[in-house]
Design an enzyme around this catalytic site. Structure first.
Site, PDB file in Angstrom:
ATOM      1  CE  LYS A  53       5.116   1.611  -6.491  1.00 13.79           C
ATOM      2  NZ  LYS A  53       6.297   1.374  -7.329  1.00 13.79           N
ATOM      3  CD  GLN A  97       7.181  -1.518  -9.611  1.00 14.45           C
ATOM      4  OE1 GLN A  97       6.460  -0.560  -9.359  1.00 14.45           O
ATOM      5  NE2 GLN A  97       8.127  -1.935  -8.781  1.00 14.45           N
ATOM      6  CG  ASP A 120       9.713   5.700  -9.242  1.00 16.64           C
ATOM      7  OD1 ASP A 120       9.140   5.722  -8.131  1.00 16.64           O
ATOM      8  OD2 ASP A 120       9.516   4.817 -10.097  1.00 16.64           O
TER       9      ASP A 120
END
Ligand code: NDP
Length: 315
Positions: A53, A97, A120
């Site tokens: 990412k 994460q 997200d």
């Protein structure tokens, strides 16, 4: 019949070139969108994901910030880390994460992220907006699947879509996106009876269960579109020989590497489906592309620049 292959890599590249133009336009106004990634502890798979990412940010010219608290961090301290990122003006997107260590209350952490920076799309505010048909920041993997369908001109309106899996990060948002795109949606899970028969009625099958090669050709109506979200690592030679019996190149790759990736869809579905996404190189590349797209989108919205433009602009 051999299915048309829907290449996630080609679609990702298309999205990146659109984003590059958008990022250049923002740069001319002195804006450089920034993504903060919080990587707790040293889970190797998580490290790999976060690194890709961060690398994507670098490639596109986005700012990135990597925060790496120790695996022992208590919930309260991680809440402080998130709070600090919420306040930092140069941070447009925040991703924490998953999975988090056991002592951390993951739900509290996700709910602490400012919904305007929740790239997200996991915060209840963004989930609620999706349910209400007014999506803002949408979970990346299902948003990526919609890009694949749209850019491959697979008709969704009026189609029977079967989503296998009902997780918060893939199955549920996937079903909602399809409903809003006017598909007739059936959501299946581990308690669904006669999954094969349900799946065979579908024009579009989305497999997101985490079950290696479970969706065999008998699940698929000839000509259907099959989107394979699953990512499963095969480590046993017997599994590889059984699943990839007709694919000597994969067997060779396994002999060289000791493992091989397979989706939830059996590779022989290529002989039945009308179109399908390969694993790797299908849905996977879109997940990071949509994270980049969400970061640019979050930057535009937060800085009052509207949301015209690249991928996801039609939301
Ligand atoms: P979860 O484990 O959270 O959810 C799996 C879902 O599949 C559950 O709803 C479960 O049902 C259902 N399921 C499991 N077994 C069966 C079965 N035999 N029949 C019918 N339904 C079943 O997984 P995720 O949603 O997080 O991920 C799914 C897959 O997608 C994984 O392989 C993951 O690696 C991959 N993935 C890929 C991404 C990408 O970028 N390509 C991103 C995210 C995930 P129930 O609810 O009843 O337990």
């Amino acid at each position: 019949m051999t299915a048309r292959i829907l290449s996630g890599i080609a679609i990702r590249n298309q999205i990146y070139s659109e984003l590059e133009a958008e990022i250049a336009a923002l740069a001319s106004q002195g804006i450089r969108p920034g993504l903060a990634a919080v990587l707790v502890g040293d889970n190797p798979a998580s490290k790999l994901y976060v690194n890709s990412k961060i690398a994507a940010c670098g490639k596109l010219g986005l700012e990135s910030f990597l925060i790496t608290p120790p695996a022992t961090i208590p919930t309260e301290e991680l809440l402080d880390v998130v709070g600090e990122l919420n306040r930092r003006d140069e941070v447009d997107g925040i991703l924490v994460q998953m999975p988090l260590p056991k002592q951390v209350d993951a739900k509290r952490i996700l709910e602490a992220v400012d919904p305007a920076k929740d790239v997200d799309g996991f915060h209840p505010v963004n989930v609620g907006r999706l349910v209400a048909g007014r999506p803002n920041l949408v979970a990346c993997t299902p948003a990526g699947v919609m890009e694949i369908l749209r850019r491959s001109e697979i008709p969704v309106e009026g189609a029977n879509a079967v989503v296998m899996g009902r997780s918060d990060i893939v199955g549920k948002p996937m079903a909602l996106l399809l409903i809003h795109a006017n598909a007739t949606v059936t959501v299946c899970h581990s308690k669904t009876r006669d999954l094969k028969d349900v799946a065979r009625r579908a024009d579009i099958v989305i497999a997101a269960m985490g079950r290696a090669a479970m969706v065999t050709p008998e699940y698929i109506r000839p000509g259907a579109t099959v989107i394979d979200v699953g990512q499963n690592v095969l480590k046993e030679a017997a599994d590889v020989e059984r699943i990839f019996a007709k694919f000597p190149d994969k067997q060779e790759a396994f002999r060289n590497k000791g493992s091989v990736l397979v989706g939830d869809v059996h590779p022989e579905v290529v002989e039945t489906a009308g179109a399908y996404t390969p694993v790797p190189g299908g849905v996977g590349p879109l997940t990071i592309a949509m994270l980049m797209s969400n970061t640019v989108r979050a930057a535009r919205l937060r800085r009052g620049k509207g949301v015209a433009g690249a991928a996801g602009g039609k939301r």
